[in-house]
Structure formats: structure tokens, C-alpha cells
Write a protein that holds these residues in place. Structure first.
Motif, PDB file in Angstrom:
ATOM      1  N   GLY A  75       0.818  -1.199   0.000  1.00 39.54           N
ATOM      2  CA  GLY A  75       0.000   0.000   0.000  1.00 39.54           C
ATOM      3  C   GLY A  75       0.857   1.256   0.000  1.00 39.54           C
ATOM      4  N   TRP A  76       0.175   2.396  -0.080  1.00 39.11           N
ATOM      5  CA  TRP A  76       0.838   3.695  -0.023  1.00 39.11           C
ATOM      6  C   TRP A  76       0.499   4.346   1.295  1.00 39.11           C
ATOM      7  CZ3 TRP A  76       4.086   6.736  -3.032  1.00 39.11           C
ATOM      8  CH2 TRP A  76       4.460   6.191  -4.268  1.00 39.11           C
ATOM      9  N   THR A 131      -3.683   4.441   0.211  1.00 37.24           N
ATOM     10  CA  THR A 131      -3.724   3.612  -0.988  1.00 37.24           C
ATOM     11  C   THR A 131      -4.904   3.973  -1.868  1.00 37.24           C
ATOM     12  OG1 THR A 131      -2.712   1.806   0.274  1.00 37.24           O
ATOM     13  CG2 THR A 131      -3.705   1.249  -1.842  1.00 37.24           C
TER      14      THR A 131
END
Length: 374
Positions: A87-88, A113
Motif C-alpha cells: 500500500g501507499w 492507498t
């Protein structure tokens, strides 16, 4: 009070950890972090969080710290991908000094994300919009040189709830759906844009036909015919409600971390000052307008309020002294105590129930802070 803030850390849906600066060893990680990454305490942060490599990450904040003063209060905020969760994250980190002299970094990472996916989707859409003049996903408008709505795309119904023919039949409908608080700025923007030859941007809220509030990112630019004749302004309106919510959540988490650090720095102060700080700090964190702190007796039937937020003292008929009330008869102000949970009060409920000054407020022992919401 400090335990209360650690309880908040454990309840947040964000990765929070503390790492030793020289060794990068993780000294603390909240429940959310360990639910995603496993038991990472005692491991190097670059190994536990990124799952690969044999050295600190290239974006590690320690490389920005002066060699002669590693406690320099540098705060960093960046967006990075995570190799373990895929994820971000929006990461906020800051160095602090522990009581035993250890130098550590406090990290707060919020999952963005979905925001990144939305941004990527918008980027791909923007590439298509360069070649597609109609049938766009966004809500497109064309206001001609006479300031009349010449065209509006069918996608307006998906965003606003109103069909294109309804906008064309009612020239004022576009202004009517703008949120009252944003309407003056929107009207001013329209006046300036129609006299400008530049690209313009504005973010504002609308109220849909169903009564839902949505955030709109509005871009407009002048349109010209092949011979240079001014045709008006073409605008593209994109809903960014989810992005706004993500940004607000990130700001709130940053505020929580900043408040926790400030609380830690006040640990040597008088308990009364610390409690007042906790009470006042809880108001913006919980989006409240007022709050108070009280204690319950053993059977939790009687509340004694000892501390009020400044807004209570200013807006309600209360005095800075202990005030007692029966929890069972405490009305809406006692709801948080009876349910052992937070309570959000609407304007309508507030009008129907007395203010705190009449002794029917609410709180919780074990040093309970109660917040009154708008």
C-alpha cells in the motif's frame, strides 16, 4: 492522562511506531501496525516495514539530522509505498529525546492507498480527456460569452442528482446548488473567470438533489473559435469528496501525534496544568465545541465535574467549582457516561436539553473527559 493518549494511539487506524535513531531498532508499535506487519518490536525499521534491504531506506529522516545534534527538531512528511502491505502511506515523523537520553523517531503513517488509486485513475482519465470532447466522466460545462449556460454534460446527473435539461431550463440552478458558505467565493470566481484569459481552479461544495454534500474540484479556461472569437469558458468539475475525507483524516492524525508529543513535553508540569491541556486538546481532536472533566463515585451514579473547557465557561452559566449531578437524570449530557462511550449531539438535541451550567452535564470517572459536539 498520558495513559489516555496511549489508548488513543492503540485505537487509531494508522501505523505508529517509535524507532531508535542510531540503531533503527523499533522500540514501540501500536496494535494496528502489528496487525499488518506482525511482531516488529526489536527489529530494524527498514527490515520490519519494507521487508528487504540491508541498510536504512533512502528516504530515512536520519540523513537530514545534523551530526552534531541528532535531536534537532526536524519534522518530515512524505508519501511512500510499503513493500510488505503493498500500500501507499502518508508518513509524518519527528525526532525526540527520551527521559533516559535515547534519541528516537516517532512515526505516524496513514494509509492513502485509495487516494493513490483515485489519483492514478484521474491521471488516466485526464489523458483520455485530451482526445475526447464529449461523453466525459466528469461534469463538463460551457458558459458562452453572454454568460448563459450553453452546454452541460450528462454526467452532471451522477454528481449533482439533476439532469442536464434541468440546468438548461433553470439558469440559476448551478448557483443554487453551491453550498451557502462557498457561494460568495464561487460567484466571485465566475465574475473574474469570464474576464480572464487564464486557466482557473477552485474547490467548493455542492448540495445534491438528495441533500448530500459533495466536494467539487473545478477547472475552467477560455474557449475560442478557430478565428480567435471568444466563445466563453469551458469548465470541468470533478467530485473529490473521498480525497477531501482522506486529507482531513491525515490532518487529524497529525494533530493527534503533535498533541501527544506536546503532552509528553509537559510531563514535569503540575497535574492541574496537564489536565487542563488534555481537556482543551481533546476538543479539536474530537471536533467538539466544548468539554469538561469529572469523576464518578464508586457505583457510578454521581458525577462531580471539576474542570471545564474555556468555551463552557464563556457560553454557559457555569462556575469554576465542583458541580455534582445524578448520572441517570443527566439527560443528553450524561449519555456518554451511561453508555461508556462518546456521544455526538446534534443542534436539535442541544436546543432540547439544558446546558452544562444547570448541573445536567456529562462526564466519566477514571478521569473521564466528555466532549460536546456541534
Amino acid at each position: 492522562c498520558i495513559d489516555r493518549y496511549f489508548d488513543i494511539l492503540e485505537s487509531l487506524d494508522a501505523i505508529i511506531f517509535v524507532a531508535d535513531i542510531p540503531s533503527h531498532e523499533i522500540l514501540y508499535a501500536n496494535n494496528y501496525a502489528q496487525s499488518l506487519l506482525g511482531n516488529i518490536i526489536g527489529k530494524p525499521c527498514w527490515q520490519a516495514l519494507q521487508g528487504k534491504g540491508s541498510a536504512p531506506c533512502s528516504f530515512c529522516s536520519t540523513r537530514y539530522l545534523p551530526d552534531n545534534d541528532p535531536t534537532f527538531p526536524i519534522s518530515l512528511n512524505h508519501e511512500i509505498p510499503n513493500n510488505v502491505t503493498r500500500g501507499w502511506y502518508d508518513v509524518y515523523e519527528r525526532p525526540v529525546m527520551l527521559p533516559d537520553g535515547r534519541k528516537v523517531r516517532i512515526h505516524l503513517a496513514t494509509d492513502i492507498t485509495d487516494k493513490k488509486r483515485i489519483e492514478e485513475k484521474l491521471r488516466r482519465n485526464e489523458e483520455k480527456y485530451r482526445t475526447v470532447a464529449d461523453n466525459t466522466y466528469d461534469w463538463e460545462c460551457w458558459i458562452n460569452g453572454d454568460r448563459n449556460l450553453e452546454y452541460i454534460s450528462p454526467s452532471c446527473e451522477r454528481i449533482t442528482g439533476y439532469r442536464a435539461d434541468q440546468f438548461l431550463a433553470d439558469p440559476n440552478l448551478l448557483n443554487k446548488i453551491i453550498h451557502p458558505e462557498d457561494r460568495p467565493e464561487f460567484v466571485h470566481h465566475q465574475e473574474e473567470a469570464l474576464q480572464s484569459t487564464d486557466f482557473s481552479h477552485l474547490q467548493y461544495r455542492i448540495i445534491t438533489r438528495e441533500g448530500t454534500i459533495k466536494w467539487i474540484s473545478h477547472y475552467c479556461q477560455p474557449a475560442y473559435a478557430e478565428d480567435g472569437t471568444f466563445l466563453g469558458r469551458r469548465s470541468s468539475n470533478r467530485e473529490i469528496t473521498q480525497r477531501k475525507k482522506t486529507e482531513e483524516k491525515t490532518k487529524l492524525n497529525e494533530l493527534r501525534l503533535s498533541t501527544l508529543i506536546s503532552l509528553y513535553e509537559k510531563k514535569e508540569l503540575d497535574p492541574g496544568i496537564i489536565c487542563e491541556f488534555v481537556l482543551e486538546s481533546s476538543i479539536p481532536i474530537t471536533s467538539s465545541s466544548m468539554g469538561f472533566m469529572g469523576f464518578l463515585n464508586e457505583d457510578e451514579s454521581l458525577m462531580t465535574i471539576h474542570s471545564w473547557s474555556k468555551n463552557v465557561l464563556r457560553e454557559c452559566a457555569v462556575h469554576q467549582k465542583p458541580l455534582e449531578f445524578n448520572v441517570r437524570e443527566g439527560g443528553i449530557w450524561g449519555e456518554a457516561v451511561r453508555e461508556n462511550a462518546g456521544h455526538r449531539e446534534t443542534d436539535a438535541e442541544r436546543d432540547q436539553h439544558p446546558a452544562a451550567g444547570d448541573g445536567r452535564g456529562g462526564g466519566r470517572r477514571r478521569c473521564r473527559v466528555a466532549d460536546q459536539h456541534d
